[in-house]
Write an enzyme that holds these catalytic residues in place. Structure first.
Site, PDB file in Angstrom:
ATOM      1  CB  ALA A  61      -0.883  -0.019   1.243  1.00 44.23           C
ATOM      2  N   GLY A 100       0.784  -5.137   0.976  1.00 44.05           N
ATOM      3  CA  GLY A 100      -0.309  -5.253   0.011  1.00 44.05           C
ATOM      4  C   GLY A 100       0.157  -5.878  -1.295  1.00 44.05           C
ATOM      5  CD  GLU A 103      -2.349  -7.859   2.661  1.00 46.42           C
ATOM      6  OE1 GLU A 103      -1.978  -6.675   2.563  1.00 46.42           O
ATOM      7  OE2 GLU A 103      -3.240  -8.227   3.429  1.00 46.42           O
ATOM      8  CD  GLU A 123       1.177  -5.602   5.444  1.00 45.04           C
ATOM      9  OE1 GLU A 123       2.051  -6.411   5.827  1.00 45.04           O
ATOM     10  OE2 GLU A 123       0.556  -5.725   4.381  1.00 45.04           O
TER      11      GLU A 123
HETATM   12  C1  LIG Z   1     -10.270   2.001   8.673  1.00 39.64           C
HETATM   13  C2  LIG Z   1      -9.374   1.047   8.044  1.00 39.64           C
HETATM   14  C3  LIG Z   1      -8.835   1.598   6.740  1.00 39.64           C
HETATM   15  C4  LIG Z   1      -8.022   0.557   6.110  1.00 39.64           C
HETATM   16  C5  LIG Z   1      -7.424   1.029   4.824  1.00 39.64           C
HETATM   17  C6  LIG Z   1      -6.074   0.499   4.735  1.00 39.64           C
HETATM   18  C7  LIG Z   1      -5.780  -0.122   3.432  1.00 39.64           C
HETATM   19  C8  LIG Z   1      -4.580  -0.999   3.587  1.00 39.64           C
HETATM   20  C9  LIG Z   1      -4.954  -2.356   3.374  1.00 39.64           C
HETATM   21  C10 LIG Z   1      -4.080  -3.326   3.433  1.00 39.64           C
HETATM   22  C11 LIG Z   1      -2.856  -3.335   4.230  1.00 39.64           C
HETATM   23  C12 LIG Z   1      -1.651  -3.128   3.448  1.00 39.64           C
HETATM   24  C13 LIG Z   1      -0.725  -2.374   4.028  1.00 39.64           C
HETATM   25  C14 LIG Z   1       0.581  -2.180   3.386  1.00 39.64           C
HETATM   26  O1  LIG Z   1       0.901  -2.687   2.357  1.00 39.64           O
HETATM   27  S1  LIG Z   1       1.600  -1.178   4.251  1.00 39.64           S
HETATM   28  C15 LIG Z   1       3.060  -1.139   3.267  1.00 39.64           C
HETATM   29  C16 LIG Z   1       3.833  -2.386   3.380  1.00 39.64           C
HETATM   30  N1  LIG Z   1       5.086  -2.231   2.698  1.00 39.64           N
HETATM   31  C17 LIG Z   1       6.200  -1.920   3.325  1.00 39.64           C
HETATM   32  O2  LIG Z   1       6.256  -1.813   4.509  1.00 39.64           O
HETATM   33  C18 LIG Z   1       7.411  -1.686   2.470  1.00 39.64           C
HETATM   34  C19 LIG Z   1       8.062  -0.409   2.862  1.00 39.64           C
HETATM   35  N2  LIG Z   1       9.230  -0.163   2.048  1.00 39.64           N
HETATM   36  C20 LIG Z   1      10.416  -0.747   2.289  1.00 39.64           C
HETATM   37  O3  LIG Z   1      10.595  -1.563   3.153  1.00 39.64           O
HETATM   38  C21 LIG Z   1      11.546  -0.314   1.413  1.00 39.64           C
HETATM   39  O4  LIG Z   1      11.271   0.961   0.943  1.00 39.64           O
HETATM   40  C22 LIG Z   1      11.780  -1.257   0.218  1.00 39.64           C
HETATM   41  C23 LIG Z   1      12.311  -2.599   0.712  1.00 39.64           C
HETATM   42  C24 LIG Z   1      10.514  -1.443  -0.579  1.00 39.64           C
HETATM   43  C25 LIG Z   1      12.836  -0.613  -0.723  1.00 39.64           C
HETATM   44  O5  LIG Z   1      13.991  -0.303   0.016  1.00 39.64           O
HETATM   45  P1  LIG Z   1      15.176   0.568  -0.629  1.00 39.64           P
HETATM   46  O6  LIG Z   1      15.516   0.043  -1.942  1.00 39.64           O
HETATM   47  O7  LIG Z   1      16.228   0.677   0.404  1.00 39.64           O
HETATM   48  O8  LIG Z   1      14.542   1.994  -0.909  1.00 39.64           O
HETATM   49  P2  LIG Z   1      13.907   3.037   0.105  1.00 39.64           P
HETATM   50  O9  LIG Z   1      13.492   2.399   1.331  1.00 39.64           O
HETATM   51  O10 LIG Z   1      14.805   4.200   0.203  1.00 39.64           O
HETATM   52  O11 LIG Z   1      12.576   3.452  -0.690  1.00 39.64           O
HETATM   53  C26 LIG Z   1      12.631   4.183  -1.911  1.00 39.64           C
HETATM   54  C27 LIG Z   1      11.531   5.206  -1.888  1.00 39.64           C
HETATM   55  O12 LIG Z   1      10.281   4.532  -1.944  1.00 39.64           O
HETATM   56  C28 LIG Z   1       9.427   4.971  -0.879  1.00 39.64           C
HETATM   57  N3  LIG Z   1       8.580   3.848  -0.487  1.00 39.64           N
HETATM   58  C29 LIG Z   1       8.947   2.602  -0.220  1.00 39.64           C
HETATM   59  N4  LIG Z   1       7.891   1.846   0.063  1.00 39.64           N
HETATM   60  C30 LIG Z   1       6.825   2.634  -0.019  1.00 39.64           C
HETATM   61  C31 LIG Z   1       5.423   2.428   0.172  1.00 39.64           C
HETATM   62  N5  LIG Z   1       4.913   1.235   0.485  1.00 39.64           N
HETATM   63  N6  LIG Z   1       4.614   3.478   0.024  1.00 39.64           N
HETATM   64  C32 LIG Z   1       5.088   4.698  -0.330  1.00 39.64           C
HETATM   65  N7  LIG Z   1       6.399   4.958  -0.529  1.00 39.64           N
HETATM   66  C33 LIG Z   1       7.254   3.922  -0.371  1.00 39.64           C
HETATM   67  C34 LIG Z   1      10.402   5.375   0.201  1.00 39.64           C
HETATM   68  O13 LIG Z   1       9.786   6.262   1.085  1.00 39.64           O
HETATM   69  C35 LIG Z   1      11.499   6.023  -0.604  1.00 39.64           C
HETATM   70  O14 LIG Z   1      11.037   7.317  -0.934  1.00 39.64           O
HETATM   71  P3  LIG Z   1      12.025   8.546  -0.930  1.00 39.64           P
HETATM   72  O15 LIG Z   1      12.643   8.602   0.422  1.00 39.64           O
HETATM   73  O16 LIG Z   1      11.149   9.703  -1.230  1.00 39.64           O
HETATM   74  O17 LIG Z   1      13.036   8.253  -2.001  1.00 39.64           O
END
Ligand SMILES: CCCCCCCC/C=C\C/C=C/C(=O)SCCNC(=O)CCNC(=O)[C@H](O)C(C)(C)COP(=O)(O)OP(=O)(O)OC[C@H]1O[C@@H](n2cnc3c(N)ncnc32)[C@H](O)[C@@H]1OP(=O)(O)O
Length: 719
Positions: A61, A100, A103, A123
């Protein structure tokens, strides 16, 4: 966005497009809904493949959308529609499938992964749970124990482990999309009923109640007050005990509580703060994106005590050639053995060959002549460090970056001992240096942008979270620790016990209270520093009253314990007693309690009742107040730097974001009001006097923490 094309005649190929990690933003979700509909409606299409652009399947997400008015299609029905499709849908997983993203893949009928891909449901690390069916599908696919392990820890797994667990159906070392298309063609037309994970019964596990009880107990212990891991267990329990649709309702209900929680905000703040500290800048204008680091192939470490050994291991594990120097022959022999042992154990854990041949040893400082970067890690004594820096300046080749692993001494003064002060920076590691993630990179006024960039880059290579900080006594972490410790001592004088203070801090979420932590680190460490500062002197030696030093309230309690030979765990006695010297299980010490009573009586202090709230306010707000002073002095670029230092180096509970985030959650007005209250009660304690930046932030309407940098800039420009 998602792009649609047709390949191999009859395969609909959907490509997620949202760089850099193809996070599931509203536009991507809409794109998936539209393209899936198109593929399913196209009579020529027999099967569908979903992939992400640029070799990255999906990072989950879009975290940036959380806390905004989320629009667009919801993930749950979107994934349901994919699972319900009457044509096989195959996920082609390259790079990552996280949260996500995984998922979504679990909603597909098949999963083909590249051998280098990483998968996981992280998450929980963001204060959430996998609420797009992850908590219900994963246990049905791989069983309850394995699903609990992945979901409650949020750990990433390799494609090989995913294959072994049954998360993916095929792993390929070549073109993943081609393999997925081939796979899709091979299963086109076959029945899909057995491929819809939501229809699976959860694999039977013997004594489910005992399993969940055991896991819940472990999770509660390690969670230190975090609520998401507990909700994760509850959601998986629903998968194991309820029909799918009811389980999904439970997942939704639990997510609703987590989604708006302060803990989720703190953990998501911490995620972005960790990335923000990588975009460092200094007051002189040096920046991460304009400063080019020097290449470092050969690094040297001077001094092979505990810290030096850990640093040598961290460097060798990062693939550098290391020259390890220790002038004392006996210490050198012991260090050789210790470093080899650490490298062997680390390699065994990671399943790689130990980097033993990366480290060479010498007792002669001249051996570092060819090093690109040297880290001095000798005893914390300015005179000794000065000598080492003069020697290094004479023996190193031109351009070598010289670093000191001091935990608080003046980096600028050390730089002034060398011919090229611009090449000197601090690299403050935390013990054990090959394990702890934090690195403070300390720049002096003369440090060149290149020297700072080189140390920051090297930290990254070693897998550290590196934070660039200015040069001041104690830098950031230890400077803030001083008022925190001071309050803990004063609380003992006023009637508290070490047990009470530690309980308050442990209930807050620290892994260890301040007194247990001091016993672990050794009380003599602080004693030596206080002696060097002229604070810890025999009572009456300075002619000052025993509880006043340098014109301020001072507690000699720690010094008095050291005078008794009570140095903490290593001597079996400190603020607590231990079963033996080096013992780790602390128990309350009646001697200490009667010592405190005697001390209070001697100084005419009357013990009063102190509650847990006062302990927290006095210790934490004094520490936070110093954080505001650090921001005001321009020692760090923003509050994120301080928060990351405290989360990664000082055990601040991550689900509370860090001290500055915590202050903003408590409310700056409240922090100010309580500091004023405690300062009024203790006017002789300058650390309780609210810092002017805190006052100015309150006057500016107490902006949220993510706006402090901008407010700071504005306030500074008005000065
Ligand atoms: C009332 C209830 C309402 C419910 C509604 C909710 C809906 C949700 C439903 C389902 C649940 C799902 C939840 C999720 O999926 S939460 C997200 C889960 N994913 C993660 O935790 C991954 C997070 N990211 C990482 O761990 C790392 O970034 C990486 C392994 C993907 C990549 O690592 P690396 O190569 O070292 O790069 P960076 O970490 O520096 O990342 C690059 C850049 O990308 C941005 N970024 C990474 N992941 C995300 C993301 N998921 N969303 C947005 N942005 C992301 C990161 O911030 C960096 O950005 P920059 O600093 O601006 O360059």
């Amino acid at each position: 966005m998602a792009q649609y094309s047709r390949v191999s005649g009859s395969v609909g190929l959907i490509t997620l497009q949202n760089p850099p990690v193809n996070a599931l933003s509203a536009a991507v979700r809409q794109g998936i809904v539209d393209t899936v509909k198109r593929a399913l409606g196209d009579p020529e299409v027999k099967a569908v493949v979903i992939r992400g652009q640029n070799g990255v399947f999906c990072g989950g997400a879009d975290i940036k959308e959380f806390g905004t008015n989320m629009s667009g299609p919801h993930l749950v029905p979107m994934i349901h529609a994919i699972e319900a499709a009457n044509k096989p849908v195959v996920a082609a997983i390259e790079g990552i499938a996280l949260g996500g993203g995984l998922e979504l893949a679990l909603g597909c009928h098949y999963r083909v992964a590249h051998s280098k891909a990483r998968l996981g449901l992280p998450e929980v690390t963001l204060g959430l749970l996998p609420a797009a069916g992850g908590t219900q599908r994963l246990p049905r696919l791989i069983g309850v124990p394995a699903a609990l392990d992945l979901i409650t820890k949020g750990r990433h797994i390799t494609a090989a482990e995913a294959l072994q667990l049954g998360v993916v159906d095929q792993v390929t070392g070549h073109g993943t999309v081609d393999a997925a298309v081939k796979f899709a063609l091979s299963v086109a037309g076959k029945p899909l009923d057995a491929r819809r994970i939501s229809t699976y019964p959860c694999p039977r596990t013997s004594d489910l109640d005992a399993l969940f009880e055991g896991v819940m107990q472990k999770v509660r212990q390690s969670a230190r007050g975090a609520i998401a891991p507990i909700a994760c267990v509850q959601a998986v329990r629903a998968a194991a005990t309820l029909p799918y649709l009811q389980g999904m309702e439970r997942e939704k209900e639990l997510m609703a509580t987590l989604f708006t929680s302060g803990q989720a905000r703190a953990l998501q703040y911490s995620f972005f703060a960790q990335r923000a500290v990588g975009r460092w800048s200094t007051p002189s204008g040096a920046r991460w994106d304009t400063s080019k680091p020097r290449p470092v192939h050969i690094a040297a470490v001077i001094g092979l005590g505990t810290m030096g050994r850990g640093i040598a291991v961290a460097l060798a594990q990062a693939g550098l050639s290391v020259i390890a120097v220790e002038t004392q022959e006996k210490q050198l022999m012991e260090a050789k053995q210790a470093v080899s042992g650490m490298l062997e154990r680390g390699a065994k854990r990671r399943g790689v060959a130990p980097a033993l041949d990366k480290v060479s040893y010498s007792h002669d400082i001249k051996a570092v002549a060819d090093a690109d970067l040297v880290i001095e890690a000798v005893f914390e004594d300015m005179a000794l460090k000065r000598t080492v820096f003069r020697q290094l300046s004479a023996v190193c080749k031109p351009g070598t970056v010289l670093c000191t692993n001091t935990s608080g001494l003046d980096v600028e003064h050390l730089a002034s001992q060398t011919r090229n002060p611009q090449l000197v920076v601090g690299m403050h590691f935390f013990a054990p240096a090959h394990v702890m993630k934090l690195l403070e990179v300390v720049y002096g006024p003369q440090s060149s942008p290149q020297a700072v960039a080189t140390a920051m880059q090297l930290g990254k290579k070693m897998g550290k979270v590196s934070v660039a900080v200015g040069n001041c006594r104690g830098f950031v972490g230890n400077r803030m620790l001083k008022p925190y410790l001071e309050q803990a001592f004063f609380l003992l004088e006023e009637g508290a016990t070490p047990e009470l203070v530690d309980r308050a801090l442990e209930e807050f979420g620290f892994p260890m209270g301040v007194f247990k932590m001091s016993d672990l680190s050794g009380l003599d460490v602080g004693w030596r520093v206080r002696k060097a500062d002229g604070l810890a002197e025999p009572v009456g030696a300075s002619g000052q009253p025993a509880r006043i030093r340098q014109g301020q309230r001072y507690s000699p309690l720690g010094d008095l314990l050291c005078e008794q030979g009570r140095f903490g765990q290593k001597t079996g006695r400190g603020w607590y007693q231990y079963d033996k010297s080096g013992g780790q299980v602390a128990s309350s010490d009646p001697w200490l309690h009667s010592f405190l009573e005697g001390y209070r009586a001697m100084h005419g202090l009357v013990a009063r009742r102190i509650d847990l709230q006062e302990v927290l306010e006095r210790c934490l707000y004094a520490l936070i107040n110093e954080g505001f002073r650090i921001l005001e002095d321009g020692i760090v670029a923003g509050p994120e730097d301080i928060d990351i230092i405290y989360v990664f180096g000082y055990g601040w509970p991550r689900h509370r974001g860090g001290p500055m985030f915590y202050a903003s959650m408590v409310g700056l007005e409240r922090v100010l009001e309580r500091l004023e209250h405690h300062h009024k009660a203790h006017p002789d304690v300058p650390h309780l006097q609210p810092c002017s930046l805190l006052r100015r932030l309150v006057s500016s309407g107490s902006p949220p923490v993510h706006r402090w940098r901008e407010v700071l800039k504005k306030l500074n420009s008005q000065l």
